[in-house]
Design a protein around this motif. Structure first.
Motif, mmCIF file in Angstrom:
data_model
loop_
_atom_site.group_PDB
_atom_site.id
_atom_site.type_symbol
_atom_site.label_atom_id
_atom_site.label_comp_id
_atom_site.label_asym_id
_atom_site.label_seq_id
_atom_site.Cartn_x
_atom_site.Cartn_y
_atom_site.Cartn_z
ATOM 1 N N GLU A 192 0.835 -1.198 0.000
ATOM 2 C CA GLU A 192 0.000 0.000 0.000
ATOM 3 C C GLU A 192 0.875 1.255 0.000
ATOM 4 N N ALA A 193 0.269 2.367 -0.344
ATOM 5 C CA ALA A 193 0.978 3.648 -0.303
ATOM 6 C C ALA A 193 1.021 4.173 1.131
ATOM 7 N N VAL A 194 2.012 4.981 1.427
ATOM 8 C CA VAL A 194 2.130 5.567 2.753
ATOM 9 C C VAL A 194 0.978 6.544 2.970
ATOM 10 N N PRO A 195 0.203 6.401 4.057
ATOM 11 C CA PRO A 195 -0.896 7.348 4.331
ATOM 12 C C PRO A 195 -0.328 8.672 4.847
ATOM 13 N N SER A 196 0.151 9.496 3.954
ATOM 14 C CA SER A 196 0.892 10.702 4.325
ATOM 15 C C SER A 196 0.085 11.653 5.205
ATOM 16 N N ASP A 197 -1.238 11.683 5.044
ATOM 17 C CA ASP A 197 -2.057 12.594 5.837
ATOM 18 C C ASP A 197 -2.256 12.101 7.269
ATOM 19 N N LYS A 198 -1.874 10.838 7.550
ATOM 20 C CA LYS A 198 -2.066 10.277 8.888
ATOM 21 C C LYS A 198 -0.778 10.227 9.708
ATOM 22 N N ILE A 199 0.293 10.734 9.156
ATOM 23 C CA ILE A 199 1.552 10.808 9.901
ATOM 24 C C ILE A 199 1.614 12.188 10.541
ATOM 25 N N LEU A 200 1.389 12.233 11.848
ATOM 26 C CA LEU A 200 1.111 13.506 12.521
ATOM 27 C C LEU A 200 2.256 14.053 13.366
ATOM 28 N N LEU A 201 3.118 13.194 13.913
ATOM 29 C CA LEU A 201 4.081 13.682 14.905
ATOM 30 C C LEU A 201 5.444 13.039 14.692
ATOM 31 N N MET A 202 6.467 13.873 14.691
ATOM 32 C CA MET A 202 7.858 13.413 14.623
ATOM 33 C C MET A 202 8.595 13.868 15.875
ATOM 34 N N LEU A 203 9.343 12.952 16.482
ATOM 35 C CA LEU A 203 10.152 13.254 17.664
ATOM 36 C C LEU A 203 11.618 12.991 17.348
ATOM 37 N N SER A 204 12.475 13.882 17.792
ATOM 38 C CA SER A 204 13.922 13.721 17.588
ATOM 39 C C SER A 204 14.638 14.594 18.599
ATOM 40 N N ASP A 205 15.971 14.573 18.563
ATOM 41 C CA ASP A 205 16.711 15.530 19.378
ATOM 42 C C ASP A 205 16.724 16.878 18.667
ATOM 43 N N ALA A 206 17.405 17.851 19.274
ATOM 44 C CA ALA A 206 17.371 19.211 18.735
ATOM 45 C C ALA A 206 18.576 19.535 17.863
ATOM 46 N N ALA A 207 19.246 18.520 17.337
ATOM 47 C CA ALA A 207 20.384 18.759 16.447
ATOM 48 C C ALA A 207 19.919 19.505 15.205
ATOM 49 N N PRO A 208 20.720 20.447 14.696
ATOM 50 C CA PRO A 208 20.297 21.235 13.520
ATOM 51 C C PRO A 208 19.917 20.380 12.324
ATOM 52 N N TYR A 209 20.638 19.268 12.081
ATOM 53 C CA TYR A 209 20.300 18.450 10.910
ATOM 54 C C TYR A 209 18.964 17.733 11.093
ATOM 55 N N MET A 210 18.558 17.473 12.353
ATOM 56 C CA MET A 210 17.249 16.871 12.610
ATOM 57 C C MET A 210 16.130 17.881 12.364
ATOM 58 N N ILE A 211 16.370 19.125 12.730
ATOM 59 C CA ILE A 211 15.377 20.177 12.469
ATOM 60 C C ILE A 211 15.208 20.366 10.966
ATOM 61 N N LYS A 212 16.315 20.320 10.233
ATOM 62 C CA LYS A 212 16.244 20.426 8.773
ATOM 63 C C LYS A 212 15.563 19.191 8.183
ATOM 64 N N THR A 213 15.805 18.032 8.764
ATOM 65 C CA THR A 213 15.144 16.802 8.313
ATOM 66 C C THR A 213 13.632 16.928 8.429
ATOM 67 N N ALA A 214 13.172 17.447 9.555
ATOM 68 C CA ALA A 214 11.724 17.631 9.750
ATOM 69 C C ALA A 214 11.151 18.575 8.702
ATOM 70 N N SER A 215 11.905 19.624 8.389
ATOM 71 C CA SER A 215 11.458 20.570 7.359
ATOM 72 C C SER A 215 11.333 19.869 6.006
ATOM 73 N N ASN A 216 12.279 18.985 5.703
ATOM 74 C CA ASN A 216 12.211 18.228 4.448
ATOM 75 C C ASN A 216 11.005 17.303 4.408
ATOM 76 N N LEU A 217 10.732 16.633 5.526
ATOM 77 C CA LEU A 217 9.663 15.643 5.568
ATOM 78 C C LEU A 217 8.272 16.270 5.522
ATOM 79 N N LYS A 218 8.165 17.512 5.945
ATOM 80 C CA LYS A 218 6.852 18.172 5.917
ATOM 81 C C LYS A 218 6.351 18.357 4.487
ATOM 82 N N VAL A 219 7.244 18.294 3.523
ATOM 83 C CA VAL A 219 6.832 18.355 2.118
ATOM 84 C C VAL A 219 6.012 17.118 1.756
#
Length: 461
Positions: free
Chosen positions: A182-209
């Protein structure tokens, strides 16, 4: 079969001795001897039971993190043969080649069934293992308004480098493989948790697309630990005491024996590790409580020429040290307590947010220059955590309050009832990773290590 036409006996005897006749006889005999229904069922059942035994044994060993080569141990093998009647204990190579993959696939399918088509949260983190590889782990869980959330590790993979591109690709590929076909249910992925490293913050920005409803919250336990680190930096004398105090009794059985004889009701000095959140503050509280006892004993160590003893004796004579310990005990005891509370699993969101708000209120009550410095650090940590700000608003709604600037579907808001605010679960998966990849077990290929880890971390209630 066919007949041999001959008038002479020796021709028949010669034919019987030929390989052609012998092979034909074997084929004829095998076809002629038929099993009864009972014999056939018993044979089939026996094979099936042996295969099930092998599968269950492999599963038990992997989930218990017992190396498969332990089957070569004669005592262990004899125990299994004695108590597992009518079962042949398989060789480790049999389990490794034929059953590890089957156990992994079964575990993976169970996780998929438990996740289903629900709203989910995920946590991702990266570390460097003992082999020097950059390794990322991904855990996911269900966001549900009826039951407490349970997390599951679905992928552990080596990264070619540690940056936002590799981590983003890792998360996308892991989620895609998890939901196949099946395809990833992109609208049902609501929360991402990580540490506060700058590359993780940038990763979250990428994934929000790819996941438009994604909220990125940096781990609050990490955040409070950064506050605890700020506290540590304000007290160099206490830090010096803690550093040298634990050294006095490491690999020193004579001193340990003397300590226990002189102070039978006093625990030995703790050994804090900076990577273990809040342990430095726990050590400071220990010295505040047992300061006089500890000082009197250490000052008697005049016969020892250890540098750590001399340094410890020197810092114990500083008058400011007592005042620093008293300040920490009177004002910062709640810090390590809150961190430990947040590390607990399966806490409702409202309760978790309330602990953070109580932490902030307690920190605002610490007066003086040090209190203001630490409060500034806490304010900075929380203000930069945009995901926490949004979860705070969701918590207010779930607590019955009205929030004006929260534009979310009521169905989605309710799903955050048991949402986590820390990534400690993915940290625990790395602890399991280290337990598997020990000094004596470093020949794992990453693909096999991933299978072992997913099986080991899986816990079904």
């Amino acid at each position: 079969f066919f007949q041999i036409q001959s008038e002479k006996k020796y021709n028949i005897i010669q034919h019987i001795k030929t390989s052609f006749h012998q092979e034909s006889l074997k084929r004829f005999t095998n076809k002629s001897v038929q099993q009864t229904i009972a014999e056939s069922f018993q044979s089939s059942s026996g094979g099936s039971e042996q295969q099930q035994f092998n599968f269950d044994l492999c599963k038990a060993l992997l989930q218990s993190n017992i190396p498969l080569n332990k089957l070569q141990n004669e005592s262990f093998k004899s125990f299994l043969e004695k108590h597992c009647h009518m079962k042949r204990v398989p060789d480790e190579s049999t389990l490794r080649k034929n059953y590890v993959d089957s156990v992994y696939k079964e575990t993976f399918q169970k996780i998929k069934l438990l996740i289903g088509n629900n709203y989910i949260w995920f946590a991702v983190d990266e570390t460097t293992d003992v082999c020097g590889r950059y390794v990322a782990n991904l855990i996911i869980g269900v966001l549900n308004d009826e039951i407490l959330t349970q997390d599951y590790l679905i992928c552990s993979q080596e990264l070619e480098a540690t940056n936002n591109n590799t981590v983003s690709r890792f998360v996308n590929e892991a989620l895609t493989n998890f939901y196949l076909p099946e395809a990833v249910p992109s609208d049902k992925i609501l929360l991402m948790l990580s540490d506060a490293a700058p590359y993780m913050i940038k990763t979250a920005s990428n994934l929000k697309v790819f996941y438009p409803n994604l909220i990125h919250c940096t781990c609050l336990a990490h955040g409070l630990n950064r506050v605890a680190e700020t506290i540590r930096l304000q007290f160099p004398l206490v830090n010096e005491l803690i550093k040298n105090g634990k050294k006095n009794f490491i690999k020193a059985p004579l001193r340990v024996q003397l300590f226990r004889e002189r102070l039978p009701d006093t625990p030995l000095p703790p050994e804090p590790v900076l990577t273990r959140w809040g342990t430095w503050l726990d050590a400071a509280l220990y010295y505040a409580e047992y300061f006089d006892r500890f000082k009197n004993l250490v000052m008697e160590f005049s016969d020892f020429a250890s540098k750590s003893i001399k340094d410890c004796q020197a810092v114990l004579q500083e008058a400011e040290l007592k005042h620093n310990l008293a300040f920490i005990k009177g004002n910062f005891k709640f810090v390590s307590e809150t961190i430990k509370a947040l590390e607990k699993k399966q806490m409702p969101l409202v309760e978790s947010i309330q602990k953070i708000n109580n932490f902030k209120n307690d920190m605002e009550g610490v007066t003086g220059r040090i209190g203001q410095t630490v409060l500034t650090k806490l304010t900075d940590v929380l203000s930069k955590n945009e995901g926490f700000q949004k979860l705070n608003k969701i918590s207010s709604v779930l607590n019955g309050d009205v929030v004006q600037d929260l534009n979310m579907n009521p169905e989605v808001i309710s799903r955050f009832k048991y949402a986590p605010i820390t990534s400690v679960d993915v940290e625990r998966s790395f602890s399991n990773y280290k337990n598997i990849l020990t000094d004596k077990r470093q020949s794992f290929k990453m693909e096999n290590l991933n299978k072992h880890l997913v099986i080991s971390c899986f816990k079904q209630k």
